[in-house]
Scaffold this motif. Structure first.
Motif: not given
Length: 332
Positions: A158-169
């Motif tokens: 599954i996607p690592n949505d925590f990592q994705g949004q963290f890096e975008l922020t």
């Protein structure tokens, strides 16, 4: 349709010899094999996969039970990842699409899948949610792509949505934005909570921080125009000044509506207000004007790793989080 008998007659050999040429060519002389191969090519003969499967001589097959991945363009690369990986390994795959939440559809889909005699099964979903694993499939080697389950201990990719949004922020903070409006996807989605956590982890790491304003779509909502309604209301009630310097959208479809709303009110992106999305929907971030900064869901990689899990006979039953790459456009 050309038959095995037609090939045998043209080549002047027995049916057994043609069968050996297809399944065990090493048992034939090079001369005999070339004669049979020439006949196969001339007649455009295609072996019967069903017959070979019954004889047990056909390559291993992975059956894909698809919940929306075959009919939703946003996640179809999961299937591409499976198919290309399977082919490279000398295996084969087939897809059975199921209409979710329709009991009869699931029943028929499972029956159709089993009729193809798969060696292993991938359950794939168009969006990250929990799924029920049909009891008739639980004795197969099985793996999940873009979904999880409580029914059995099974690996899922599954996607690592925590990592994705963290890096975008982190990027938003680095660019100096301090007054965010966050338009979330439905509040009950698995991805929503993980993205919210990733945002908060990065956002509250700052020494001085303003409180973000957040809105969530209703449970299981799919009307992403409705997801941008809070922005519409804010724009209608603030005629002279927009109180935010960045609009963080829960997905690219919300961002698409946000672009139209902001541009129609005369706001420039990103000079007046920045906009970011999530998903890199069908790789279309560059089609936004200006190009959209977003996060890519690893659909292809989910399919690839799910297929490799079965092909390589991996034994773990972990939930594997796959990296969500940051796609930097000109909207932020």
């Amino acid at each position: 349709m050309t038959s095995l008998k037609d090939v045998a007659e043209l080549a002047g050999v027995s049916l057994m010899t043609v069968s050996r040429a297809l399944n065990n060519p090493e048992k034939l002389s090079q001369k005999t094999y070339e004669v049979v191969k020439k006949a196969i090519d001339e007649l455009n003969y295609v072996p019967s996969l069903a017959a070979q499967s019954i004889r047990g001589s056909y390559a291993k097959k992975i059956g894909v039970l698809s919940f929306g991945t075959a009919t939703t363009p946003f996640s179809v690369e999961i299937l591409l990842g499976i198919e290309q990986t399977v082919r490279l390994s000398g295996w084969h795959s087939f897809v059975i699409n199921c209409i979710e939440n329709e009991k009869e559809s699931l029943k028929h889909s499972v029956e159709a899948l089993l009729a193809q005699r798969p060696n292993a099964i991938i359950i794939a979903r168009n969006g990250l949610k929990k799924v029920k694993v049909p009891k008739a499939l639980r004795h197969f080697p099985i793996v999940l792509a873009n979904c999880v389950t409580n029914d059995i201990h099974v690996a899922s990719y599954i996607p690592n949505d925590f990592q994705g949004q963290f890096e975008l922020t982190e990027l938003i903070i680095k660019q100096g934005y301090q007054r965010p409006l966050f338009l979330h996807i439905p509040h009950n989605y698995i991805a929503t909570e993980r993205r919210k956590s990733g945002f908060e982890k990065a956002w509250y790491s700052q020494e001085k921080v303003s409180e973000p304003v957040s809105f969530f779509m209703e449970a299981d909502g799919e009307d992403y125009k409705q997801g941008a309604e809070p922005l519409m209301k804010i724009l209608e009630s603030n005629h002279t000044e927009f109180p935010f310097d960045v609009v963080i959208c829960g997905n690219d479809r919300i961002a698409f509506v946000a672009y139209q709303l902001l541009l129609s009110k005369g706001f420039r992106i990103p000079e007046d207000v920045a906009v970011v999305g999530y998903d890199n929907t069908v790789g279309m971030s560059h089609l936004f004007i200006p190009s959209l900064t977003t996060v890519e869901l690893p659909h292809y990689e989910m399919g690839k790793q799910a297929a490799l899990h079965l092909i390589e006979n991996r034994t773990h039953s972990d939930t594997c989080l796959l990296q969500c790459p940051l796609i930097i456009g000109k909207s932020c």
